[in-house]
Write an enzyme that holds these catalytic residues in place. Sequence first.
Site, mmCIF file in Angstrom:
data_model
loop_
_atom_site.group_PDB
_atom_site.id
_atom_site.type_symbol
_atom_site.label_atom_id
_atom_site.label_comp_id
_atom_site.label_asym_id
_atom_site.label_seq_id
_atom_site.Cartn_x
_atom_site.Cartn_y
_atom_site.Cartn_z
ATOM 1 N N VAL A 60 101.709 -30.971 -21.886
ATOM 2 C CA VAL A 60 101.936 -29.854 -21.958
ATOM 3 C C VAL A 60 103.178 -29.350 -22.823
ATOM 4 C CG1 VAL A 60 101.919 -27.514 -20.602
ATOM 5 C CG2 VAL A 60 100.308 -29.459 -19.966
ATOM 6 N N ASP A 61 103.060 -28.932 -23.884
ATOM 7 C CA ASP A 61 104.723 -28.575 -24.456
ATOM 8 C C ASP A 61 104.743 -27.103 -25.155
ATOM 9 O OD1 ASP A 61 106.847 -28.849 -25.850
ATOM 10 O OD2 ASP A 61 105.906 -30.385 -27.518
ATOM 11 N N SER A 62 105.232 -26.537 -24.428
ATOM 12 C CA SER A 62 105.466 -24.973 -24.776
ATOM 13 C C SER A 62 106.240 -24.841 -26.100
ATOM 14 C CB SER A 62 106.175 -24.137 -23.703
ATOM 15 O OG SER A 62 107.331 -24.583 -23.495
ATOM 16 N N GLY A 63 107.138 -26.068 -26.453
ATOM 17 C CA GLY A 63 107.899 -26.006 -27.676
ATOM 18 C C GLY A 63 107.214 -26.313 -28.865
#
Length: 399
Positions: free
Chosen positions: A197-200
């Site tokens: 999970v990588d919001s960037g």
Amino acid sequence: MKIAVATAAGVIHNIEVDSQIELENLKALIESETEIPPADQILSYHGQELTDPKKTLEQYGVIENDMLLLTKKPSQIIPRDGAPEIELMRQQILNEPQISGRLLQNQPELFNAAFNGPAQFAALFRQMDQRSRQQINIHNADPLNIEGQRRIEEEIRMQNVEKNWQTALERIPQFFARVVMLYIDIEVNGHPIKAFVDSGAQSTIMSPQCAEKCGLMRLIDQRYEGLAIGAGTAKIVGRVHYIEAEIHAGNLLLECSFLIMEGSEDVLFGLDMLMCHQACIDLKRKALIINDVAIPFLAEHELPERARMRVQDNNLQNANSNATSTNTQAESSATSSTTVIPPVSSNSSPPPASQSQYPEEHIMTLTSMGIPRDEAIRLLDATNGNVDAAASLFFSLST
């Protein structure tokens, strides 16, 4: 309740305990996790050492998800040359990663001597101490000496740095611990995957190897082939427009769309996926919240092998190296602030902006959507003149 015990080496042990557990029993439990005898354990909470063995965690004010700092008492070994204070310093270097890390950076010769035995360390320490005293005497003889003034200024600066470091270690020990990246368990076509999970990351991606294992190769739209450019570059094989991912933890079915990209994580949930499902990364609950369902993040021992970070030294050089290596992993280099460039046919050069091989009404259809004319022609080149595919490609890159 759950508490975390962070060691001086940056390792975090998550422990399930009762709030009424006494300190002496907690230390016995910690011994089973760390192999550090209770007599050698120093436990601190918010900068205060816990000393009463009969007090409970509740009496100390420790609550759910709090963190305790664990340090090890240095061994009390007195060498034959009668210098217990020097040997005590050597033991601290051997047992405390923070001290050894700073010494390795600032005085590597003394650092190496600490591992070569007490006699060599004591001899070198005395030699350096004598040299330092000589420099002090020279300065006292001539207080206006420029070099001496610079040395004093540097010593004052380092004292301030040391004091700042000690304050941080006491008040916010969490910053000296390892940070575990956020993964969840999903399943695609019956194939279990640990999704990052990588919001960037701008886009949700899947590796070609994972796509093959999940039986998705037949669904890849190669019209979306291109190049992802961020801190590095990676080839985009295409896109799988629609597939459902099952999450057993919350009994959810997530509708997904994946860019198939080389050199990436098996699956990376990017910002487009998180926004589509209005997901919330809840770090307090250590879960990804979707439709009011909490999907727990994986513990460190459950992560993929390549995702487990090495224990970080606290000297500046190693800290910078770890930050660089984290930022240059394949998933970050290819997805952080990613720009996707569709390939241009190698058989012929694209026509000038004022001229085009495509009907003008096709170009006008795209420009009416706010797409610049030059970009519209590039998109048509990439999609073999298909207006709908060109528009879809543009808006997929804009999200």
